[in-house]
Design a protein around this motif. Structure first.
Motif, PDB file in Angstrom:
ATOM      1  N   UNK A   1       0.834  -1.191   0.000  1.00 51.78           N
ATOM      2  CA  UNK A   1       0.000   0.000   0.000  1.00 51.78           C
ATOM      3  C   UNK A   1       0.876   1.250   0.000  1.00 51.78           C
ATOM      4  N   UNK A   2       0.394   2.383  -0.571  1.00 49.72           N
ATOM      5  CA  UNK A   2      -0.941   2.589  -1.118  1.00 49.72           C
ATOM      6  C   UNK A   2      -1.085   2.033  -2.538  1.00 49.72           C
ATOM      7  N   UNK A   3      -2.335   1.643  -2.848  1.00 47.35           N
ATOM      8  CA  UNK A   3      -2.664   1.125  -4.174  1.00 47.35           C
ATOM      9  C   UNK A   3      -3.927   1.846  -4.653  1.00 47.35           C
ATOM     10  N   UNK A   4      -3.818   3.114  -5.005  1.00 51.92           N
ATOM     11  CA  UNK A   4      -5.026   3.903  -5.271  1.00 51.92           C
ATOM     12  C   UNK A   4      -5.876   3.378  -6.419  1.00 51.92           C
ATOM     13  N   UNK A   5      -5.250   2.887  -7.478  1.00 52.44           N
ATOM     14  CA  UNK A   5      -6.044   2.397  -8.608  1.00 52.44           C
ATOM     15  C   UNK A   5      -6.742   1.085  -8.272  1.00 52.44           C
ATOM     16  N   UNK A   6      -6.074   0.223  -7.511  1.00 57.02           N
ATOM     17  CA  UNK A   6      -6.712  -1.011  -7.064  1.00 57.02           C
ATOM     18  C   UNK A   6      -7.935  -0.696  -6.215  1.00 57.02           C
ATOM     19  N   UNK A   7      -7.786   0.226  -5.271  1.00 54.84           N
ATOM     20  CA  UNK A   7      -8.890   0.553  -4.377  1.00 54.84           C
ATOM     21  C   UNK A   7     -10.029   1.225  -5.135  1.00 54.84           C
ATOM     22  N   UNK A   8      -9.713   2.012  -6.161  1.00 57.80           N
ATOM     23  CA  UNK A   8     -10.774   2.594  -6.986  1.00 57.80           C
ATOM     24  C   UNK A   8     -11.629   1.511  -7.625  1.00 57.80           C
ATOM     25  N   UNK A   9     -10.987   0.442  -8.040  1.00 60.84           N
ATOM     26  CA  UNK A   9     -11.706  -0.635  -8.709  1.00 60.84           C
ATOM     27  C   UNK A   9     -12.448  -1.538  -7.735  1.00 60.84           C
ATOM     28  N   UNK A  10     -11.846  -1.810  -6.573  1.00 59.92           N
ATOM     29  CA  UNK A  10     -12.421  -2.810  -5.665  1.00 59.92           C
ATOM     30  C   UNK A  10     -13.194  -2.228  -4.496  1.00 59.92           C
ATOM     31  N   UNK A  11     -12.894  -0.996  -4.111  1.00 59.34           N
ATOM     32  CA  UNK A  11     -13.550  -0.421  -2.955  1.00 59.34           C
ATOM     33  C   UNK A  11     -12.922  -0.802  -1.630  1.00 59.34           C
ATOM     34  N   UNK A  12     -11.760  -1.457  -1.648  1.00 53.55           N
ATOM     35  CA  UNK A  12     -11.083  -1.803  -0.405  1.00 53.55           C
ATOM     36  C   UNK A  12     -10.314  -3.100  -0.451  1.00 53.55           C
ATOM     37  N   UNK A  13     -10.790  -4.059  -1.209  1.00 55.93           N
ATOM     38  CA  UNK A  13     -10.090  -5.341  -1.334  1.00 55.93           C
ATOM     39  C   UNK A  13      -8.733  -5.105  -1.988  1.00 55.93           C
ATOM     40  N   UNK A  14      -7.659  -5.683  -1.409  1.00 59.89           N
ATOM     41  CA  UNK A  14      -6.329  -5.386  -1.945  1.00 59.89           C
ATOM     42  C   UNK A  14      -5.447  -6.612  -2.105  1.00 59.89           C
ATOM     43  N   UNK A  15      -6.030  -7.804  -2.076  1.00 61.14           N
ATOM     44  CA  UNK A  15      -5.214  -8.977  -2.392  1.00 61.14           C
ATOM     45  C   UNK A  15      -4.857  -8.973  -3.876  1.00 61.14           C
ATOM     46  N   UNK A  16      -3.791  -9.666  -4.197  1.00 65.45           N
ATOM     47  CA  UNK A  16      -3.326  -9.765  -5.579  1.00 65.45           C
ATOM     48  C   UNK A  16      -3.471 -11.214  -6.040  1.00 65.45           C
TER      49      UNK A  16
END
Length: 311
Positions: A39-54
């Motif tokens: 983190x931070x992963x702003x584009x991931x969070x934009x897409x998922x709303x909070x989920x950040x596993x890869x």
């Protein structure tokens, strides 16, 4: 396929390697978005709303989380060759679940012992290694942790068992046909192979090493690079796939359209809030609106996730 496949991943992610190998097995073309490892992963969070596993699989404005679900989605889109051959589909899923959790966490603990850490991270500077370890410690939260001696002992036994499974000369773990079990077991052993300082544990298992080479030879399909911002913009310009008229499986006393959160039950339990729009035996999904990604539907597997009504 009506939409391009976009995989959000990074090169040394074991679960990303699982999906990349499945893409190779199915001979698919995909777009590669490299995401930050911490983190931070702003584009991931934009897409998922909070989920950040890869990793994540994006198809337009539909975002698929967790490799168990991603495998099912790829199977729906490209059913041949199948991940779930009729003669072994049930046991393949069971071995895949074991590999994705039990084997995976054993491998992670084994590879992150002091002798293996530097080979896992290659030539990264110490501050980046410390940042990664701190990020993953917070990510795991209060989840139970294995200690290195137990991981060493367990991994030795698991490797012996996998070697025995292949000792009759079968090409794949469950016989003549490749299955989801191969890809789920593969990504953990692949991570061990990459931790060269401790990878010698594999040398006593020639059938397993030969099997690894067969999986590796399947490749990763064909891909082209995409910037993460372009993927977010594509989501904003797309419309999620319709779920109108689809049966809705109610296991929580919830109706379609209610506000809920969905979160993993084990680690990385960041909840995603949205409108419940899909509930299948193996999948749930919520619709949410993001300032950058627009209206997206975020999909999760049933197993390993919990749905809670927003009061």
């Amino acid at each position: 396929m009506s939409h391009q496949l976009i995989l959000h991943h990074y090169p040394r992610s074991p679960f990303s390697e699982k999906v990349r190998a499945i893409l190779g097995f199915k001979g698919l073309h995909w777009n590669s978005v490299i995401i930050p490892t911490v983190m931070p992963k702003p584009d991931v969070i934009s897409l998922t709303g909070g989920y950040r596993r890869t990793p994540l699989l994006q198809i337009g404005a539909d975002i698929y989380c967790d490799t168990a679900l991603i495998a099912d989605v790829l199977e729906r889109l490209a059913p041949t060759p199948t991940l779930y051959p009729a003669e072994s589909a049930g046991v393949a899923r069971i071995q895949a679940q074991w590999a994705d959790f039990t084997l995976f966490w054993t491998v992670i603990t084994y590879c992150f012992q002091p002798a293996g850490v530097q080979s896992v991270f290659g030539n990264q500077p110490p501050e980046q290694i410390k940042a990664f370890i701190a990020d993953r410690a917070a990510f795991r939260g209060n989840a139970p942790r294995m200690h290195v001696p137990e991981a060493v002992g367990a991994l030795r036994l698991y490797l012996q068992q996998l070697e025995a499974q292949l000792a009759d000369g079968r090409p794949w773990l469950l016989g003549r046909s490749t299955s989801i079990a191969d890809f789920s077991v593969y990504h953990g052993i692949w991570f061990v192979q990459g931790a060269t300082a401790v990878a010698g544990i594999l040398e006593a298992h020639p059938h397993l090493v030969a099997w690894m080479e067969r999986v590796r030879a399947l490749g990763h399909g064909t891909s082209e690079t995409m910037e993460s911002g372009a993927a977010v913009a594509l989501a904003a310009a797309s419309t999620p796939a319709s779920t109108e008229g689809e049966d809705f499986l109610d296991l929580h006393g919830l109706a379609r359209g209610e506000r809920v959160t969905v979160a993993p039950t084990d680690y990385g339990i960041d909840p995603v809030e949205g409108e419940l729009v899909l509930s299948r035996p193996n999948e749930v999904a919520v619709r949410r609106v993001d300032a950058r990604a627009g209206e997206v539907v975020v999909h999760f597997p049933r197993l390993g996730f919990q749905v809670r009504k927003v009061e």
